[in-house]
Each structure stands twice: as structure tokens, then as C-alpha cells.
Design an enzyme around this catalytic site. Sequence first.
Site, short mmCIF file in Angstrom:
data_model
loop_
_atom_site.label_atom_id
_atom_site.label_comp_id
_atom_site.label_asym_id
_atom_site.label_seq_id
_atom_site.Cartn_x
_atom_site.Cartn_y
_atom_site.Cartn_z
N LYS A 1 0.84 -1.21 0.00
CA LYS A 1 0.00 0.00 0.00
C LYS A 1 0.87 1.25 0.00
O LYS A 1 0.64 2.17 -0.79
CB LYS A 1 -0.93 -0.05 1.22
CG LYS A 1 -1.86 1.14 1.34
CD LYS A 1 -3.11 0.80 2.14
CE LYS A 1 -2.86 0.66 3.62
NZ LYS A 1 -2.64 1.94 4.30
N ASP B 1 1.76 -1.13 11.65
CA ASP B 1 0.44 -1.55 11.17
C ASP B 1 0.11 -2.99 11.57
O ASP B 1 -0.99 -3.47 11.29
CB ASP B 1 0.38 -1.44 9.65
CG ASP B 1 0.40 0.02 9.20
OD1 ASP B 1 -0.02 0.88 9.98
OD2 ASP B 1 0.85 0.28 8.07
C1 S3P Z 1 2.35 4.82 6.19
C2 S3P Z 1 2.86 5.17 7.41
C3 S3P Z 1 2.29 4.72 8.68
C4 S3P Z 1 1.34 3.55 8.49
C5 S3P Z 1 0.41 3.74 7.33
C6 S3P Z 1 1.19 3.93 6.04
C7 S3P Z 1 2.99 5.35 4.97
O1 S3P Z 1 1.58 5.79 9.26
O2 S3P Z 1 0.60 3.34 9.66
O3 S3P Z 1 -0.44 2.63 7.17
O4 S3P Z 1 2.70 4.84 3.87
O5 S3P Z 1 3.80 6.28 5.09
P1 S3P Z 1 2.30 6.87 10.23
O6 S3P Z 1 3.21 7.67 9.40
O7 S3P Z 1 1.16 7.69 10.75
O8 S3P Z 1 2.97 6.05 11.28
#
Ligand code: S3P
Length: 439
Positions: free
Chosen positions: A26, A324
Site C-alpha cells: 500500500k 500496522d
Molecule cells: C504509512 C505510514 C504509517 C502507516 C500507514 C502507512 C505510509 O503511518 O501506519 O499505514 O505509507 O507512510 P504513520 O506515518 O502515521 O505512522
Amino acid sequence: MHASPRPLSFARSGPLSGAVRVPGDKSISHRALMLSALAVGESRIDGLLEGEDVLATAAAMRAMGATVERDADGRWTVFGVGVGGLLQPESALDMGNSGTSTRLLMGLVASHPISATFTGDASLSRRPMNRVIEPLSLMGADVTASPGGRLPLMLRGLCPAVPIAYRLPVASAQVKSAVLLAGLNTPGITRVIEPVPTRDHSERMLKGFGADLTVELENGERHIRIRGEAELKPQRITVPGDPSSAAFPVVAALVVPGSAVTVENVGINPTRAGLYEVLRMMGAEIAFANPREVGGEPVADITACFSTLSGIDVPPELAPSMIDDFPVLFVAAAFAQGRTVMRGLEELRVKESDRIATMAEGLRAIGAQVEELSDGLIIDGTGGDPLPGGATIASRLDHRIAMSMAVAGLNCHQPVQVDDMSPVATSFPGFTSLIEQLQ
Ligand code: S3P
């Protein structure tokens, strides 16, 4: 997006076996679309996650002038507008459930001479945006947000924006990436100082697209510098499988007796792979085979076999590399022998749901021994025995709660009903059929 709830029951399963692939990563998929949309010319993306979150990013890039198309073979083509070339979107950008889309796109808009309104679903509209509003305002963006720094919000970019040096107050790859993406169209050097390392997909991919970006370790902190007014060159990108999606069949294999499951082509970037390290510390039989590189990211095939897990104190410093993956680790802990202590997880309270509270409630409802702390959970496991089950769980617009409780149901005496599986479409279309395929 989630028109009608989709309840589904998960019942005690026989051994899981087989080799499967999970959808594309993702985080990498969002970045692939965004950087392709900012390159000059045509980029191609294979293995893009076609989940709702990523489709929200695709729609936003189209709304800001890029041509984003999918061909019949599932390959995506993006004709970029060039850094500085984003157009004013004509209507609000609907971010659905996606915090990553919102925060990274806010960064992009911040240094373009355009404004955009960001809206989202009930879950996203509860999540804090001040963490990105603060640095982007320092760069010159003007933000009008709903009370508490929430969505809906309107962001007016400044061009030229002001380069900043910003030390991250929270370990967040989204905040880091928002500032770096704003820095792409900002004159001079924008610097992000990261006291605690977080996923580095933005740095890897920005470099891959030809941005002048350096990472240096100074006094134990990562200093990331990006030179702005960059010209990005179009790329061919292959997105590896998402380790946070692979986590569900892997933990399912660990807790369902007799299982042996391989998930092929999974990203094992060290800034993402903490879960696998922790599961091994708990005694999990997990092997990485065929290590290789795909699209600038390390990848392997992961095999997990049913294991007797033991409770441990999970080192809090590993949290950013598995942020996550705690909901499904909580499930593994619920079936481990003895006590697992998981702390330092306050960030979990501001994810798609409050994942500490939601998982505590869900696991208790199926009979697990769970103590909720302000910053984590203490779980006393069954030692591998099935839990009672027999409850309906609220997934609260959170895909990872839905999938974690589904995995728990595979080793419960009575079926576990998840009240709404539709959020799973944000990150893991095909989750339910993948589990069925392994049964
Ligand atoms: C992500 C960073 C994380 C993660 C999210 C995806 C990203 O969030 O929880 O699902 O793609 O940079 P945070 O930056 O809030 O930790």
C-alpha cells in the site's frame, strides 16, 4: 465507499496450506502513483495495489492533471505533469479511509500554486492532521481545518514555498513524506530530521525517480535532505507484495494447528519487517527464501508453519517497523504460552480506529485475557488452545481489525462474526478468498 456493512463469520479451521501472493504494498503503491504523476512523461507500474486507498490517490492525481490509466493486464500507466505542474482540482478530493493519501497529498499541494479541499469517511475525519499542518504551514501553506485539525480541510499551497529543517515530533513516515514531497517543488534544500527511523519507501523511490536526496546519520538521527525544483524522470516500477497484508496468512498459519503456508514475493524492507522478527522471538517457525530485489525494495518468499508461541516483552523500539501489524500480533499473543507485553504504542490510538481499545474489546469478547494500558496491551495467551469465540466484533471502519479478528476466528470453538468486512477493500481485496484458498 462502504455503502452497506458486510458481516462475515470465521470458524475454526483445519490446517492451512499452500502458496499464495498478497496484493501490492500500500505505501509503495501510493508513492508510485504520486511520483509518476510528477515525472515528465510516461511511467508504468506493475503490481499496484488496487485497493480503495490507492484508488483514492489515483483519482486525486487525475483531478490534479495527471493521466492515470489501467490496462486489461492490470498494468498502470501514468503520464506525469512534472514537478510544479499540478493543476487546481475542480472539486474536493475524497480521501475515503486513507490517511496516507491525505497526508502525502497535502504535502504535494503545499508547494504548488493551487488549493485543495480534502474530505474523508467517518474514520479518517477523526484522525489528527495537525502533525502535517504544522510543518506545511512553516513552509508557507495556508490551512483551514475542522476543529482539532481534522478533515474536512482546505489547504492553499505557496509557490515558491519556503524550505525548512524539520525534526519529526512523532515517528511518522507520513509526516516525513509530506515534508519531503512539499520539498520537491521548493527552492533549495528541505531537510527532515528523523530521531526514530520509519519506513523509507519515499526516500528510496524519490532517489529512483532521480531526485537529489541524501540520507545521513548524525548523532544517531537520520537527516534526509532533498533539493527542490527537481525534475523527476519517468520509471517502470514493480510493487512488491505488502508485508502488512502477508502478516494475516502468516499469523493464521502460526496459530492454526498443522498449517504450513508460503506467501511469495513479499517486501521485507527492514523498516517494515519488525513483525517477523518479533514472531521469531516468540518461537515462530518462519523462513525467508529467495531473497531478491524488486523495484528497489528487498523481497522474499515467506513460509510460516504452525508453532508453539511463547509470550515475550516486545521491544518498544521495534514498534515503528511494525506499526500496522500490532492488531494481528495481538492475535498471535492471545494464542501464545504465557504473557506478552506490548507497550510504547500510543500511535495505535490514532490509526483507522483506536487499535488498542478496539482489539482489547474484540479479543475480550472472544474470551482472551487482555489488560489495556494507555500505551499498549498485556495479553495472557492460551498456549495454543482455541479461544471460546462466539461473539460479533465491531470492525469500526478499520480493515486491520476486521482481518485480525477473522484470523482469530480460525482457532476459536465458536465462530467469530465480524460485523463489517467491507473495510478490507481499502488494503487487501481478496482477503477472504485467499483464506478460503488456504483451507
Ligand atoms: C504509512 C505510514 C504509517 C502507516 C500507514 C502507512 C505510509 O503511518 O501506519 O499505514 O505509507 O507512510 P504513520 O506515518 O502515521 O505512522
